[in-house]
Design an enzyme around this catalytic site. Structure first.
Site, mmCIF file in Angstrom:
data_model
loop_
_atom_site.group_PDB
_atom_site.id
_atom_site.type_symbol
_atom_site.label_atom_id
_atom_site.label_comp_id
_atom_site.label_asym_id
_atom_site.label_seq_id
_atom_site.Cartn_x
_atom_site.Cartn_y
_atom_site.Cartn_z
ATOM 1 N N GLU A 1 0.830 -1.209 0.000
ATOM 2 C CA GLU A 1 0.000 0.000 0.000
ATOM 3 C C GLU A 1 0.867 1.263 0.000
ATOM 4 O O GLU A 1 0.694 2.174 0.817
ATOM 5 C CB GLU A 1 -0.964 -0.009 1.182
ATOM 6 C CG GLU A 1 -1.949 -1.160 1.139
ATOM 7 C CD GLU A 1 -2.963 -1.137 2.276
ATOM 8 O OE1 GLU A 1 -2.927 -0.198 3.098
ATOM 9 O OE2 GLU A 1 -3.798 -2.059 2.333
ATOM 10 N N GLU B 1 -4.009 -8.988 -0.221
ATOM 11 C CA GLU B 1 -4.611 -8.762 1.098
ATOM 12 C C GLU B 1 -6.125 -8.776 0.927
ATOM 13 O O GLU B 1 -6.665 -8.042 0.090
ATOM 14 C CB GLU B 1 -4.140 -7.432 1.675
ATOM 15 C CG GLU B 1 -4.349 -7.278 3.164
ATOM 16 C CD GLU B 1 -3.528 -6.105 3.710
ATOM 17 O OE1 GLU B 1 -2.303 -6.087 3.501
ATOM 18 O OE2 GLU B 1 -4.129 -5.214 4.316
#
Length: 775
Positions: free
Chosen positions: A424, A503
């Site tokens: 991220e 994820e």
């Protein structure tokens, strides 16, 4: 005429050389007997500094987990409100005269964080990244011989906060060792084993071993490589010779073939060993033994992940590096118990979120058959909320060295099938400017391991435009966090992309995206276990795991097992409060029997049919939904027994039942291990459960449970999994949560006396369990 003088001289030279190389590589654990001080200690790096009042302990050691919890601690929500600061460690040691001609370096598997190291007052260096393994050459600073003391000093400083979005720990929290080698030796992390071909008929093994000549003489050296099977039996060998100039480093490359190998895979994680021996003449002067597996793996754009020509779905979980009560200093036995639970669910993959893990963690993945996404960083140059003063402060200076060191250290693990170089990331991911930083990191990975693909965990790609600006187009494997519908749409618009969920949450729709799309290689659930930090006070723990900190099954683990396990599964949950209110719980004991009458039930099962019974009366049979959703019943509560029966083709194959509990009456204990070794990495997890007079768990009990140990054991930590508990883990007592608490027990060194663990609580019958000590 025989030249006896020349022969005698040659014999003397041979004897001299044999004496120099009398011992090959020696690895000495440096975990024992450190002096520790929490706080700053100016001058502590000096050998003459008086540390006798400092605490004596062994490492690995995480001093932050000792607490206390405090809302005002600067680690804040990221660090779980546990303390930060400076910690000093000092170790005094001696070296024998026989080690005088050797090279010596100290290896740290991880120090959290901003570590600085001195030997005998000489400054060796600094490593900001607390997750990376590193080493220093001590040779020229050491004192050798009887009575000559050496002082190794480490300062770890995580004062600058908030340094992470999740709990990091503090101190020398992983293993330390001293490595002693001859001047001519194998380079650290310089041996690389690959298996370019692996079939049932033949396994081709390539071994590249770098040799360092740190002596002042050029000479010819031999590298002998032996492949051993799991019984230690030689399977193949090869020999190479090269002349190495003084001060030079050369690589020896050998190709071997193993007939009818036992391949490493998820179902049968067969392992081999490569033994490489470095010889000067007939004398072995260095050796290494490296575990590896014979396998091939690949990612395919149309069909996902393949291992040894078999198509698998990677059913993975993300794991942080802490383990509840022990913080970041985790005995390997604790991970082993956690991995067993993950295997029960059906998990076959692990993402190391979001940093390098301890090397023994990867060893365990190798042995137990998990494929691994090995990850480097949570941040590049841009900061993240609640971790603004983290690795982003050091990335520009250190990313290349830290990436290199992780790849060199980890690349021989057969479990690793893909690398991730970011999670991220908030840096601009434009193309081509933003892609340059990604490509630089990918190039470093490929330089040291060209055999595995590279990805990163993209975040909100439709916002960052990486799917349309050319960034994702250049990635070997496109990884995305969450929003599976976006990844599905992206692949279907670009069917040549290889894709994986890096994820994912626990909801049904995300499972179906993996189940129903052949091109989806896998997914990694957030998370396998609850982890410390990333929580708002009074919570101290992120609770998105399949299991809580104390290894208790949670609702999402029960459901996931029905989707991922190959075995027949039936798991019952109910809403904790009347008429469908509250949380999902796995019991038949309401908190208030008088106000609980409308029970909403779900049964998670992979069976063709499930029939539900209440006190022997059928509540109906329900078939398996096509979308794997739960089977639901609304029934009127009655105390007694709730039972679900799973059937395949009309035959009962599994069942589960719960009984309503009466008043708490006693404690019962179970041990994850009934025999312990006296090594730091061994431990037994003792679970104390409060039950009624009939032995039925009292899931609403919260009694304070007091543990005690006699014999050669000690309590490493206590816990109950409650995310709002602020009790200290370094204690001998803990309140029960949902009727349970645990104590982590270790064996003390130097003792063989059996360990007796007792648990007691006011008003309850006590319990005990005995643990033997392995010889």
């Amino acid at each position: 005429m025989v030249n006896w003088k020349k022969i005698t001289l040659l014999l003397l030279l041979a004897i001299s050389q044999a004496a120099i190389y009398a011992q090959v590589r020696k690895i000495t654990s440096f975990d024992d007997s450190w002096r520790f001080f929490k706080g700053d200690a100016p001058g502590a790096e000096k050998p003459a500094f008086n540390d006798l009042e400092w605490r004596l302990l062994d490492v690995p050691h995480d001093w932050s987990i000792e607490g206390p919890y405090d809302k005002s601690n600067p680690t804040a929500r990221g660090g779980g409100y546990l303390p930060a600061g400076i910690g000093w460690y000092r170790k005094t040691f001696t070296l024998d005269e026989t080690d005088a001609r050797k090279k010596h370096w100290i290896e740290f598997d991880g120090v959290m964080m901003n570590s600085e190291v001195w030997i005998n007052g000489a400054y060796l260096g600094k490593r900001p990244y607390g997750y990376i393994s590193f080493s220093y050459d001590l040779t020229k600073h050491l004192k050798v011989g009887k009575g000559q003391k050496n002082v190794l000093v480490v300062k770890a400083d995580n004062t600058t906060q908030p340094a992470s979005r999740y709990y990091q720990g503090a101190g020398i929290y992983r293993h330390v060792r001293l490595v002693s080698v001859n001047p001519v030796h194998f380079m650290k992390w310089g041996t690389f084993i690959t298996t370019p071909e692996a079939t049932a008929a033949s396994g081709k093994v390539a071994v590249q071993a770098k040799v360092v000549n740190a002596s002042d003489k050029s000479a010819e050296y031999t590298v002998e490589t032996i492949i051993q099977d799991d019984r230690g039996k030689p399977a193949k060998s090869s020999i190479s010779n090269k002349s190495i100039a003084a001060g030079d480093t050369l690589e020896f490359s050998q190709n071997l073939e193993v007939a009818k190998p036992k391949l490493w895979d998820i179902e049968q994680p067969n392992l081999y060993k490569v033994v490489v021996k470095l010889k000067s003449g007939a004398t072995v002067i260095d050796d290494q033994t490296i575990t590896f597996g014979i396998k091939t793996s690949k990612f395919d754009a149309a069909t996902g992940f393949w291992l040894n020509d078999k198509n698998y779905k990677i059913k993975g979980v993300c794991l942080h590096h802490d383990a509840g009560a022990v913080g970041s200093a985790v005995p390997l036995a604790v991970w082993e118990e956690r991995f067993k639970l993950l295997k029960e669910v059906g998990v076959n993959g692990i993402r190391t979120s979001h940093n390098p893990v301890a090397p023994e963690f990867l060893d365990l993945c190798d042995r137990m058959g998990f494929v691994v996404m090995d990850e480097t960083f949570d941040t590049w140059t841009a900061s993240k909320h609640n971790g603004e003063k983290g690795y982003n402060l050091y990335f520009k200076e250190w990313w290349e060295r830290d990436t290199r060191d992780m790849i060199l250290r980890d690349r021989n693990h057969p479990s690793i099938v893909i690398y991730s170089i970011g999670n991220e990331i908030h840096d601009p991911l434009t193309y081509p400017e933003g892609y340059k930083r990604y490509k630089e990191q990918e190039d470093v990975v490929k330089k040291f391991d060209p055999t595995r693909p590279v990805t990163m965990a993209l975040f909100r790609p439709n916002v960052s435009k990486v799917y349309s600006n050319g960034f994702a187009e250049q990635m070997e494997v496109v990884g995305q966090n969450y929003r599976e519908n976006e990844l599905v749409a992206a692949h279907e618009a670009n069917p040549h992309w290889k894709v994986i969920g890096t994820e994912n949450t626990h909801v049904l729709s995300q499972w179906l995206a993996l189940r129903d799309k052949p091109y989806m290689a896998g997914q990694f659930l957030w998370t396998g276990f609850d982890y410390l930090g990333e929580a708002d006070w009074p919570e101290t723990t992120n609770n998105q795991g399949l299991f809580d900190r104390a290894n208790n099954w949670k609702q999402q683990a029960l459901q996931r097992q029905s989707w991922w396990s190959a075995k027949p599964v039936v798991r019952i949950v109910r809403k904790s409060d009347n008429a469908g209110a509250g949380n999902w719980v796995a019991n038949w004991t309401p908190t208030d029997f008088d106000t609980y009458d409308n029970a909403k039930i779900q049964v998670y099962s992979n069976c063709d049919e499930v029939e539900l019974f209440l006190n022997g009366k059928s509540q109906g049979t329900k078939s398996k939904p096509a979308d794997d959703s739960a089977r639901e019943w609304d029934i009127t509560f009655e105390p007694g027994t709730l039972r679900a029966v799973g059937k395949n083709k009309g035959v009962e194959v599994t069942s589960e039942e719960f009984k309503s509990a009466g008043a708490p009456a006693k404690l019962i204990l179970s041990a994850s291990k009934n025999k312990l070794k006296t090594s730091w990495d061994d431990a037994s997890i003792i679970q104390a459960t409060i039950v009624d007079s009939k032995g039925i768990p009292c899931t609403n009990a919260d009694n304070l449970i007091k543990f005690s140990v006699t014999g050669s054991g000690k309590i490493q930590g206590v816990d109950n999994g409650n995310i709002i508990s602020h009790e200290p883990y370094a204690s001998s007592q803990y309140p029960a949560f949902m009727g349970k608490a645990i104590a982590i027990i270790k064996a003390q060194k130097g003792s063989s006396e059996k360990i007796t663990v007792k648990a007691q609580a006011d008003g309850l019958e006590m319990a005990s369990v005995i643990i033997d000590i392995s010889k």
